[in-house]
Design a protein around this motif. Structure first.
Motif, PDB file in Angstrom:
ATOM      1  N   GLN A 163       0.842  -1.206   0.000  1.00  0.00           N
ATOM      2  CA  GLN A 163       0.000   0.000   0.000  1.00  0.00           C
ATOM      3  C   GLN A 163       0.878   1.257   0.000  1.00  0.00           C
ATOM      4  O   GLN A 163       0.592   2.226  -0.705  1.00  0.00           O
ATOM      5  CB  GLN A 163      -0.939  -0.005   1.205  1.00  0.00           C
ATOM      6  N   ALA A 164       1.952   1.239   0.798  1.00  0.00           N
ATOM      7  CA  ALA A 164       2.854   2.401   0.850  1.00  0.00           C
ATOM      8  C   ALA A 164       3.547   2.612  -0.497  1.00  0.00           C
ATOM      9  O   ALA A 164       3.829   3.748  -0.888  1.00  0.00           O
ATOM     10  CB  ALA A 164       3.894   2.203   1.959  1.00  0.00           C
ATOM     11  N   ASP A 165       3.814   1.497  -1.194  1.00  0.00           N
ATOM     12  CA  ASP A 165       4.404   1.573  -2.541  1.00  0.00           C
ATOM     13  C   ASP A 165       3.383   2.078  -3.566  1.00  0.00           C
ATOM     14  O   ASP A 165       3.724   2.279  -4.731  1.00  0.00           O
ATOM     15  CB  ASP A 165       4.870   0.175  -3.011  1.00  0.00           C
ATOM     16  N   ARG A 166       2.126   2.179  -3.156  1.00  0.00           N
ATOM     17  CA  ARG A 166       1.006   2.605  -4.010  1.00  0.00           C
ATOM     18  C   ARG A 166       0.768   1.641  -5.172  1.00  0.00           C
ATOM     19  O   ARG A 166       0.398   2.065  -6.278  1.00  0.00           O
ATOM     20  CB  ARG A 166       1.225   4.029  -4.526  1.00  0.00           C
ATOM     21  N   VAL A 167       0.999   0.348  -4.926  1.00  0.00           N
ATOM     22  CA  VAL A 167       0.691  -0.636  -5.962  1.00  0.00           C
ATOM     23  C   VAL A 167      -0.562  -1.443  -5.631  1.00  0.00           C
ATOM     24  O   VAL A 167      -1.083  -2.146  -6.494  1.00  0.00           O
ATOM     25  CB  VAL A 167       1.886  -1.577  -6.245  1.00  0.00           C
ATOM     26  N   VAL A 168      -1.034  -1.375  -4.393  1.00  0.00           N
ATOM     27  CA  VAL A 168      -2.346  -1.949  -4.061  1.00  0.00           C
ATOM     28  C   VAL A 168      -3.076  -1.010  -3.092  1.00  0.00           C
ATOM     29  O   VAL A 168      -2.445  -0.272  -2.330  1.00  0.00           O
ATOM     30  CB  VAL A 168      -2.272  -3.360  -3.412  1.00  0.00           C
ATOM     31  N   ASP A 169      -4.398  -1.064  -3.158  1.00  0.00           N
ATOM     32  CA  ASP A 169      -5.233  -0.390  -2.156  1.00  0.00           C
ATOM     33  C   ASP A 169      -5.888  -1.419  -1.228  1.00  0.00           C
ATOM     34  O   ASP A 169      -5.976  -1.224  -0.029  1.00  0.00           O
ATOM     35  CB  ASP A 169      -6.337   0.437  -2.834  1.00  0.00           C
ATOM     36  N   THR A 170      -6.372  -2.502  -1.830  1.00  0.00           N
ATOM     37  CA  THR A 170      -7.166  -3.464  -1.061  1.00  0.00           C
ATOM     38  C   THR A 170      -6.575  -4.864  -1.173  1.00  0.00           C
ATOM     39  O   THR A 170      -5.897  -5.195  -2.151  1.00  0.00           O
ATOM     40  CB  THR A 170      -8.614  -3.504  -1.584  1.00  0.00           C
ATOM     41  N   ALA A 171      -6.850  -5.671  -0.152  1.00  0.00           N
ATOM     42  CA  ALA A 171      -6.318  -7.044  -0.136  1.00  0.00           C
ATOM     43  C   ALA A 171      -7.278  -7.966   0.599  1.00  0.00           C
ATOM     44  O   ALA A 171      -8.025  -7.530   1.482  1.00  0.00           O
ATOM     45  CB  ALA A 171      -4.953  -7.063   0.546  1.00  0.00           C
ATOM     46  N   TRP A 172      -7.239  -9.233   0.212  1.00  0.00           N
ATOM     47  CA  TRP A 172      -7.852 -10.298   0.996  1.00  0.00           C
ATOM     48  C   TRP A 172      -6.733 -11.193   1.517  1.00  0.00           C
ATOM     49  O   TRP A 172      -5.688 -11.341   0.874  1.00  0.00           O
ATOM     50  CB  TRP A 172      -8.757 -11.192   0.138  1.00  0.00           C
ATOM     51  N   VAL A 173      -6.999 -11.812   2.661  1.00  0.00           N
ATOM     52  CA  VAL A 173      -6.133 -12.877   3.150  1.00  0.00           C
ATOM     53  C   VAL A 173      -7.013 -14.119   3.310  1.00  0.00           C
ATOM     54  O   VAL A 173      -8.002 -14.087   4.049  1.00  0.00           O
ATOM     55  CB  VAL A 173      -5.478 -12.517   4.493  1.00  0.00           C
ATOM     56  N   ILE A 174      -6.687 -15.163   2.576  1.00  0.00           N
ATOM     57  CA  ILE A 174      -7.392 -16.448   2.688  1.00  0.00           C
ATOM     58  C   ILE A 174      -6.455 -17.393   3.431  1.00  0.00           C
ATOM     59  O   ILE A 174      -5.377 -17.741   2.934  1.00  0.00           O
ATOM     60  CB  ILE A 174      -7.762 -17.010   1.300  1.00  0.00           C
ATOM     61  N   ASP A 175      -6.852 -17.780   4.633  1.00  0.00           N
ATOM     62  CA  ASP A 175      -5.959 -18.496   5.546  1.00  0.00           C
ATOM     63  C   ASP A 175      -6.507 -19.899   5.785  1.00  0.00           C
ATOM     64  O   ASP A 175      -7.562 -20.066   6.403  1.00  0.00           O
ATOM     65  CB  ASP A 175      -5.878 -17.709   6.859  1.00  0.00           C
ATOM     66  N   VAL A 176      -5.787 -20.913   5.273  1.00  0.00           N
ATOM     67  CA  VAL A 176      -6.251 -22.292   5.410  1.00  0.00           C
ATOM     68  C   VAL A 176      -5.313 -23.118   6.300  1.00  0.00           C
ATOM     69  O   VAL A 176      -5.362 -24.345   6.289  1.00  0.00           O
ATOM     70  CB  VAL A 176      -6.433 -22.959   4.028  1.00  0.00           C
ATOM     71  N   ASP A 177      -4.459 -22.447   7.054  1.00  0.00           N
ATOM     72  CA  ASP A 177      -3.641 -23.127   8.067  1.00  0.00           C
ATOM     73  C   ASP A 177      -4.585 -23.760   9.108  1.00  0.00           C
ATOM     74  O   ASP A 177      -5.709 -23.280   9.302  1.00  0.00           O
ATOM     75  CB  ASP A 177      -2.731 -22.088   8.735  1.00  0.00           C
ATOM     76  N   ALA A 178      -4.119 -24.808   9.776  1.00  0.00           N
ATOM     77  CA  ALA A 178      -4.970 -25.495  10.761  1.00  0.00           C
ATOM     78  C   ALA A 178      -5.361 -24.586  11.917  1.00  0.00           C
ATOM     79  O   ALA A 178      -6.424 -24.759  12.530  1.00  0.00           O
ATOM     80  CB  ALA A 178      -4.244 -26.731  11.299  1.00  0.00           C
ATOM     81  N   HIS A 179      -4.484 -23.627  12.240  1.00  0.00           N
ATOM     82  CA  HIS A 179      -4.744 -22.721  13.363  1.00  0.00           C
ATOM     83  C   HIS A 179      -5.373 -21.438  12.852  1.00  0.00           C
ATOM     84  O   HIS A 179      -5.011 -20.946  11.776  1.00  0.00           O
ATOM     85  CB  HIS A 179      -3.433 -22.396  14.080  1.00  0.00           C
TER      86      HIS A 179
END
Ligand SMILES: [Zn+2]
Length: 330
Positions: A163-179
């Protein structure tokens, strides 16, 4: 693109006796070299490009006093805390300093270098659409503490840097770790620009920790993700349908600029970390999981940056190698 930072972290060199197979990454590379990637040119594999995560990047995410501990004389105690190497009575747990060949400050330095790969992986995903980093995924890193072997949260740190690099504004995190991805959820809870999906064991660590921390604050490890999908013991058959429903819910949201996938292999039925016993997926289920996420994102042309995250013991490499073999062959 598969991203590999040579000279990865071997905990046994520091006297830490957590059963992470020290050569997990090499096992994945060996399996690919003799299988899917044999006869394929080496363009699928990349190394460090000089990307560096530094203190300024950490300070976008973590408390100044916490960041300072790592860069000062408190680093040994910090690492003992984060890697949970001390019992309540003060004795060491899973830690034998006499067996250490290197000081814990070296482990901290290696950790920071390792975090840089998560940032590079994001940049590569933005460039080519897909990158899998053979590292990263420290989803238990919180604002002013770490637990579950996670010093800082490389995922949120990388997103803030992009975001600071101004190459993305929004993100998802899809987390499939057991924890559960508790640190990621807590660090992004108030930010509509970052949405989190975590599918994980319904019980056990970190969800069975006290509901208040030592300072008496409501426990940050219980902060909900945007979408949580808890899977109870014995309900493994619900896993893939639950993930499918969660992805369908994501599909109703605005498309993000990037997705980080925290691709833990520790739901594997052959995982050797005791705290993963609440989820026992077969290799076939894990590969279907990864294909489902990959195809969902690819169909929507969303850049996907994958991180290794959890996966412990002698067979932890198998789900990663299976998924990557399909990517390289395809
Ligand atoms: Zn895990």
């Amino acid at each position: 693109m598969v991203l590999h930072y040579p000279g990865g972290i071997d905990l046994t060199e520091y006297g830490i006796e957590i059963p992470v197979a020290p050569d997990r990454t090499q096992q994945v590379l060996d399996a690919l070299a003799t299988g899917a990637a044999s006869g394929v040119d080496g363009a699928w594999l990349a190394g460090p490009d000089g990307s560096v995560i530094g203190p300024d990047d950490l300070l976008r995410v973590h408390a100044p006093h916490y960041v300072e501990r790592g860069f000062g004389p408190g680093v040994d105690e910090l690492m003992i805390e984060v890697f949970e190497l001390r019992n309540d009575d003060g004795s060491y747990y899973r830690y034998n300093p006499a067996a250490a060949k290197k000081p814990l400050s070296d482990l901290f330095a290696g950790w920071i270098r390792w975090m840089s790969g998560t940032y590079q992986c994001g940049k590569e995903a933005l460039h080519s659409g897909f990158c899998f980093y053979l590292g990263g995924g420290a989803h238990h890193g919180h604002y002013d503490f770490g637990h579950g072997f996670c010093v800082f949260n490389d995922i949120v740190t990388a997103i803030r840097r992009l975001q600071a690099d101004r190459v993305v504004d929004t993100a998802w995190v899809i987390d499939v770790d057991a924890h559960k991805g508790d640190g990621t959820a807590a660090l992004t809870a108030d930010d509509p620009a970052v949405s989190t999906l975590s599918i994980h064991m319904a019980h056990g660590w970190p969800l069975d920790l006290p509901d208040h921390d030592r300072q008496g604050r409501p426990a940050p490890w219980l902060v909900p993700s945007t979408i949580d999908v808890p899977i109870a013991p014995g309900e493994e058959r619900e896993y893939l349908p639950g993930l499918r429903r969660a992805l369908a819910a994501l599909d109703t949201w605005p498309r993000p600029d990037i997705v980080y996938v925290v691709d833990g292999a520790d739901p594997y039925e052959h995982d050797e970390l005791p705290s993963t016993a609440g989820l026992r997926l077969s290799l076939t289920q894990l590969l279907e999981r990864d294909e489902m996420i990959h195809d969902f994102l690819a169909a929507r042309a969303i850049p996907q940056a994958w991180l290794m995250s959890g996966g412990y013991g002698r067979r932890a490499w198998e789900p990663f190698a299976g998924f990557l073999a399909a990517r390289i062959a395809g």
